[in-house]
Design an enzyme around this catalytic site. Structure first.
Site, PDB file in Angstrom:
ATOM      1  N   GLY A   8      -2.769  -4.720  -3.364  1.00 39.65           N
ATOM      2  CA  GLY A   8      -3.139  -6.128  -3.191  1.00 39.65           C
ATOM      3  C   GLY A   8      -3.771  -6.696  -4.448  1.00 39.65           C
ATOM      4  N   SER A  10      -2.474  -8.917  -6.483  1.00 40.28           N
ATOM      5  CA  SER A  10      -1.891 -10.198  -6.919  1.00 40.28           C
ATOM      6  C   SER A  10      -2.820 -11.392  -6.768  1.00 40.28           C
ATOM      7  CB  SER A  10      -0.597 -10.461  -6.130  1.00 40.28           C
ATOM      8  OG  SER A  10      -0.845 -10.343  -4.745  1.00 40.28           O
ATOM      9  N   ARG A  11      -3.872 -11.246  -5.957  1.00 42.70           N
ATOM     10  CA  ARG A  11      -4.769 -12.387  -5.717  1.00 42.70           C
ATOM     11  C   ARG A  11      -6.210 -11.882  -5.497  1.00 42.70           C
ATOM     12  NH1 ARG A  11      -4.074 -14.768  -1.079  1.00 42.70           N
ATOM     13  NH2 ARG A  11      -2.611 -13.305  -0.128  1.00 42.70           N
ATOM     14  N   ASP A  59       5.015  -3.266   0.468  1.00 42.19           N
ATOM     15  CA  ASP A  59       4.207  -3.596   1.641  1.00 42.19           C
ATOM     16  C   ASP A  59       3.498  -2.302   2.028  1.00 42.19           C
ATOM     17  OD1 ASP A  59       3.200  -3.937   4.167  1.00 42.19           O
ATOM     18  OD2 ASP A  59       4.949  -4.993   4.958  1.00 42.19           O
ATOM     19  N   VAL A  60       2.217  -2.225   1.727  1.00 42.38           N
ATOM     20  CA  VAL A  60       1.521  -0.939   1.881  1.00 42.38           C
ATOM     21  C   VAL A  60       1.271  -0.558   3.339  1.00 42.38           C
ATOM     22  CG1 VAL A  60       0.487  -0.803  -0.421  1.00 42.38           C
ATOM     23  CG2 VAL A  60      -0.728  -2.043   1.389  1.00 42.38           C
ATOM     24  N   ASN A  86      -7.267  -1.951  -1.558  1.00 42.73           N
ATOM     25  CA  ASN A  86      -7.856  -3.300  -1.484  1.00 42.73           C
ATOM     26  C   ASN A  86      -7.043  -4.260  -0.622  1.00 42.73           C
ATOM     27  OD1 ASN A  86      -9.342  -5.799  -2.677  1.00 42.73           O
ATOM     28  ND2 ASN A  86      -7.194  -6.113  -3.239  1.00 42.73           N
ATOM     29  N   SER A 138     -15.615  -4.008   4.520  1.00 44.41           N
ATOM     30  CA  SER A 138     -16.241  -5.330   4.732  1.00 44.41           C
ATOM     31  C   SER A 138     -17.565  -5.164   5.472  1.00 44.41           C
ATOM     32  CB  SER A 138     -15.311  -6.202   5.581  1.00 44.41           C
ATOM     33  OG  SER A 138     -16.001  -7.349   6.047  1.00 44.41           O
ATOM     34  N   TYR A 151     -10.088  -7.293  12.835  1.00 45.68           N
ATOM     35  CA  TYR A 151     -10.435  -7.127  11.407  1.00 45.68           C
ATOM     36  C   TYR A 151     -11.634  -6.175  11.287  1.00 45.68           C
ATOM     37  CZ  TYR A 151     -11.888  -8.438   6.652  1.00 45.68           C
ATOM     38  OH  TYR A 151     -12.250  -8.424   5.324  1.00 45.68           O
ATOM     39  N   LYS A 155     -11.883  -2.424   9.437  1.00 48.82           N
ATOM     40  CA  LYS A 155     -12.789  -2.115   8.329  1.00 48.82           C
ATOM     41  C   LYS A 155     -13.750  -0.987   8.702  1.00 48.82           C
ATOM     42  CE  LYS A 155     -11.052  -5.106   5.481  1.00 48.82           C
ATOM     43  NZ  LYS A 155     -10.349  -4.659   4.274  1.00 48.82           N
TER      44      LYS A 155
HETATM   45  P1  NAP Z   1      -6.910 -12.445  -0.635  1.00 48.36           P
HETATM   46  O1  NAP Z   1      -7.385 -13.316  -1.727  1.00 48.36           O
HETATM   47  O2  NAP Z   1      -6.362 -13.045   0.605  1.00 48.36           O
HETATM   48  O3  NAP Z   1      -5.852 -11.388  -1.236  1.00 48.36           O
HETATM   49  C1  NAP Z   1      -5.305 -10.408  -0.402  1.00 48.36           C
HETATM   50  C2  NAP Z   1      -4.452  -9.480  -1.223  1.00 48.36           C
HETATM   51  O4  NAP Z   1      -3.936  -8.465  -0.339  1.00 48.36           O
HETATM   52  C3  NAP Z   1      -3.276 -10.175  -1.859  1.00 48.36           C
HETATM   53  O5  NAP Z   1      -3.107  -9.722  -3.181  1.00 48.36           O
HETATM   54  C4  NAP Z   1      -2.092  -9.733  -1.000  1.00 48.36           C
HETATM   55  O6  NAP Z   1      -0.887  -9.583  -1.728  1.00 48.36           O
HETATM   56  C5  NAP Z   1      -2.549  -8.354  -0.566  1.00 48.36           C
HETATM   57  N1  NAP Z   1      -1.834  -7.894   0.630  1.00 48.36           N
HETATM   58  C6  NAP Z   1      -1.905  -8.371   1.891  1.00 48.36           C
HETATM   59  N2  NAP Z   1      -1.053  -7.688   2.689  1.00 48.36           N
HETATM   60  C7  NAP Z   1      -0.448  -6.765   1.909  1.00 48.36           C
HETATM   61  C8  NAP Z   1       0.526  -5.766   2.156  1.00 48.36           C
HETATM   62  N3  NAP Z   1       1.038  -5.572   3.388  1.00 48.36           N
HETATM   63  N4  NAP Z   1       0.927  -4.983   1.128  1.00 48.36           N
HETATM   64  C9  NAP Z   1       0.426  -5.170  -0.124  1.00 48.36           C
HETATM   65  N5  NAP Z   1      -0.484  -6.109  -0.410  1.00 48.36           N
HETATM   66  C10 NAP Z   1      -0.929  -6.900   0.598  1.00 48.36           C
HETATM   67  O7  NAP Z   1      -8.110 -11.519  -0.131  1.00 48.36           O
HETATM   68  P2  NAP Z   1      -9.408 -10.975  -0.887  1.00 48.36           P
HETATM   69  O8  NAP Z   1     -10.537 -11.823  -0.472  1.00 48.36           O
HETATM   70  O9  NAP Z   1      -9.144 -10.756  -2.304  1.00 48.36           O
HETATM   71  O10 NAP Z   1      -9.563  -9.588  -0.136  1.00 48.36           O
HETATM   72  C11 NAP Z   1      -9.292  -8.337  -0.737  1.00 48.36           C
HETATM   73  C12 NAP Z   1      -9.864  -7.250   0.153  1.00 48.36           C
HETATM   74  O11 NAP Z   1     -11.280  -7.444   0.264  1.00 48.36           O
HETATM   75  C13 NAP Z   1      -9.322  -7.285   1.582  1.00 48.36           C
HETATM   76  O12 NAP Z   1      -9.133  -5.982   2.056  1.00 48.36           O
HETATM   77  C14 NAP Z   1     -10.428  -7.977   2.345  1.00 48.36           C
HETATM   78  O13 NAP Z   1     -10.423  -7.618   3.697  1.00 48.36           O
HETATM   79  C15 NAP Z   1     -11.652  -7.474   1.621  1.00 48.36           C
HETATM   80  N6  NAP Z   1     -12.821  -8.335   1.807  1.00 48.36           N
HETATM   81  C16 NAP Z   1     -12.822  -9.631   1.371  1.00 48.36           C
HETATM   82  C17 NAP Z   1     -13.952 -10.402   1.583  1.00 48.36           C
HETATM   83  C18 NAP Z   1     -14.038 -11.834   1.137  1.00 48.36           C
HETATM   84  O14 NAP Z   1     -15.011 -12.522   1.509  1.00 48.36           O
HETATM   85  N7  NAP Z   1     -13.094 -12.351   0.356  1.00 48.36           N
HETATM   86  C19 NAP Z   1     -15.067  -9.872   2.228  1.00 48.36           C
HETATM   87  C20 NAP Z   1     -15.022  -8.557   2.661  1.00 48.36           C
HETATM   88  C21 NAP Z   1     -13.908  -7.783   2.442  1.00 48.36           C
HETATM   89  P3  NAP Z   1       0.382 -10.604  -1.571  1.00 48.36           P
HETATM   90  O15 NAP Z   1      -0.172 -11.986  -1.613  1.00 48.36           O
HETATM   91  O16 NAP Z   1       1.206 -10.237  -2.779  1.00 48.36           O
HETATM   92  O17 NAP Z   1       1.071 -10.269  -0.280  1.00 48.36           O
END
Ligand code: NAP
Length: 242
Positions: A8, A10-11, A59-60, A86, A138, A151, A155
């Site tokens: 993950g 890419s974003r 797709d992981v 991630n 998380s 969710y 986690k």
């Molecule tokens: P995000 O901006 O929505 O990015 C999610 C990333 O996961 C994207 O790069 C997406 O890739 C990838 N992804 C989703 N499904 C996938 C799949 N099946 N195979 C491969 N890649 C996949 O989210 P984020 O905030 O950066 O979150 C990253 C991690 O941190 C997540 O596990 C999230 O639960 C955790 N987290 C985030 C927060 C927060 O507040 N942001 C808080 C706690 C934990 P594509 O777009 O290429 O599909």
């Protein structure tokens, strides 16, 4: 320099990890699924600055895709030093409304992916008697979140995976840790309006919402550390203190 796979990438948090680890000199594979354009943009922008990364679509949550990703990595490199699980998705819904499909999608993307990925990198790490797995879990896995039950379960499962694998793989000098972020400013939280953000800031002792760099600093430290394993390190500005 160490070889790192970021799922993950890419974003959001993953993108920040990829960019900064690559700039530090680590060899990085950015895994993406849907956001090919963004993955290519990251690769090209780094290249313009003399920094080279590999990108790989997988797709992981799918075993076959994970197999292909690991084969790609092991063809590029002799070994995988660091795996960062991630990739993740979140969905806000009442527990009453959760369907079988919702459950499978969230659990498979967030948790089963970590199972597949960790199992797939293990032979290389065990062979090298060295490795580092970082699971991005998380705070909601620690304390539970209303309307994000599945969710939170995914986690909490990740954190249990961390603790169990740390015990199993410690004798092979493989460290396994979770980073449990609080609210971090990414696409995942684009649905949170300014009023709620203000409330979160007010309830956070450090008075702010996290940045992706806050997670990067912990990841970098964990990669280079030698005596931390089985831990859930929560980076949350004091929003939850357990
Ligand atoms: P995000 O901006 O929505 O990015 C999610 C990333 O996961 C994207 O790069 C997406 O890739 C990838 N992804 C989703 N499904 C996938 C799949 N099946 N195979 C491969 N890649 C996949 O989210 P984020 O905030 O950066 O979150 C990253 C991690 O941190 C997540 O596990 C999230 O639960 C955790 N987290 C985030 C927060 C927060 O507040 N942001 C808080 C706690 C934990 P594509 O777009 O290429 O599909």
């Amino acid at each position: 320099m160490k070889n790192v796979i970021v799922t993950g990438g890419s974003r959001g948090i993953g993108k920040c990890l990829v960019e900064n680890l690559a700039k530090e000199g680590y060899n990085v594979i950015l895994n993406y699924n849907k956001s090919e354009k963004s993955a290519r943009k990251i690769q090209n922008e780094l290249k313009e600055n003399g920094v080279f990364i590999e990108i790989f679509k997988a797709d992981v949550s799918k075993k076959e895709d994970v197999k292909n990703l690991i084969s790609f990595a092991l063809k590029k490199w002799e070994k995988i030093d660091v795996l960062i699980n991630n990739a993740g998705i979140a969905k806000l819904q009442m527990f009453q409304d959760v369907t079988d499909e919702d459950w499978d999608e969230i659990i498979n993307t967030n948790l089963k992916s970590a199972f597949y990925m960790s199992q797939a990198v293990m032979p290389s790490m065990v062979h090298e008697k060295s490795g580092c797995i970082i699971n991005i879990s998380s705070i909601w896995g620690m304390v539970g979140a209303s309307c994000e039950t599945v969710y939170s379960i995914s986690k909490a499962g990740m954190d249990a995976l961390t603790k169990s694998l740390a015990k199993e793989l410690g004798p092979s000098n493989i460290r396994v840790n979770s980073i449990a972020p609080g609210v971090i400013d990414t696409d995942m939280n684009s649905n949170i309006d300014e009023k709620i953000k203000k409330e979160i800031r007010n309830e956070t002792p450090l008075g702010k919402i996290g940045k992706t760099m806050d997670i990067y600093r912990c990841v970098k430290w964990l990669i280079e550390d030698e005596f931390t394993t089985g831990q859930v390190i929560s980076i949350n500005g004091g929003y939850i203190i357990t």
